[in-house]
Design an enzyme around this catalytic site. Sequence first.
Site, PDB file in Angstrom:
ATOM      1  CE1 TYR A 256      -3.898   2.272   0.736  1.00 25.76           C
ATOM      2  CE2 TYR A 256      -2.374   3.366   2.226  1.00 25.76           C
ATOM      3  CZ  TYR A 256      -3.560   3.357   1.526  1.00 25.76           C
ATOM      4  OH  TYR A 256      -4.411   4.427   1.616  1.00 25.76           O
TER       5      TYR A 256
ATOM      6  CE1 TYR B 245      -4.919   5.329  -1.906  1.00 27.24           C
ATOM      7  CE2 TYR B 245      -7.294   5.478  -2.165  1.00 27.24           C
ATOM      8  CZ  TYR B 245      -6.186   5.314  -1.362  1.00 27.24           C
ATOM      9  OH  TYR B 245      -6.340   5.133  -0.008  1.00 27.24           O
TER      10      TYR B 245
END
Lengths: 290, 134
Positions: free
Chosen positions: A185, A235
């Site tokens: 992430y 994203y």
Amino acid sequence: MLDAGLCNYVVISYGHNAFSSDSMMKMLMDFGGDDGVFGQFGAASGYAMAARRAMHTFHTGPETWKHIAVGERKWANLNPRAMMYKRKMTFEDYYNSRPLVEPFRLYDNCLMTDGGRAIVITTEERARDLKHRPAVIMGMGQHNTATAVNYSTHLAGPTGAKKSGEMALSMAEITLDDIDACEIYDCFTYTVEINLQSYGFFGPGEGEDWLKGGTIEPGGRMPLNTSGGQLSEAYFMGLTSLSEAAMQLMGRCGDRQLGPETNTKAPEIILCSDSGGVSRCHSSFILRRG
Amino acid sequence: MEYNKPLPKLNADSKPFWSGCREHELRFQKCNKCGLIRWPPSIICPKCHSRDVQWIVASGRGKVYSFVVYHIAYQPAFKDDLPYTVAIVELEEGPHLLTNIVNCSPDDVSCDMPVKVMWDDVTEEFSLPKFEPA
């Protein structure tokens, strides 16, 4: 749920029009309560605060983060789905990008994206009959340090990656040495560094040495965020990393496929992470080729 | 000129703190059982769960725990302040307080730098605790 027989298939999905609407910014502007009284807004604020404390505590900063921004961009340049597919980035471009919330520059920040992702999870037994060779979940772990940035006394880490990583490795009965690639992430470049460090890939402050020379790039010894990640692909919260890991293990990644195509090791095992609430919570997943 | 930046949203927990600020005092809760001086305000002690509490006045001295420098005004009212510094100050008494560093160029701010409180009387109702080099 699958093991208990409550269902046969689970879909995990995410979709957002974050790029063309103001919904993401509105959500982030309201995120910090009274922080706005002092002009503290958005997601960069908390991570930048953590990154600054880290710069004070161990060796890190733009000289380390440039390897993450540029490395991920090289993967995005191989991925036609990536928002930054056609845009190259050099170290010079990185240093020349404008400061937003220091110590972060523009290219330390992730993208905002219109789009979505979905993953289907089922049992290994059912997966055997499907069209694609599956990716198999070997291990999972979650750890929530639960401390907000404003009150944290351990802002330079380790993050929840440390304990959640230990849990996931233990469940998978492997060690870090068995990991062939990482999908981490990456809301900011520093997020990747502090989580790799917390997993134990390198000691505090050794990130620059570990990253330099193209470690995470095509041809590198530890390919990372091989779609371009959230910095250079798109994203989609935790699904950017998880879907890419699954696709890589299935061999469905085209020009960016790990293996001979990118002069990397064909992956057997990939470590994925997701984190939220500015490092308040962290999840680790270990997937293997089915 | 009317003050157009966000103001604190008062609740039962935070009201004593902001009332103290109006009198230029930094007031924090101190647990009468374990002695923890805590922030943000809460009805029970996060360490020992006691409800027995008193309010103390902090010295206003501390050091910069971490800081960031804004080059972008996510809220238009801050545009004239750019570049401005937001910091977490570690007070002598222990609490970490989000604030601004003022009377100091962003280039001169550093972690662990000693700072002291100064008061920005922004409206009739609110004084904001900001910090400057000690």
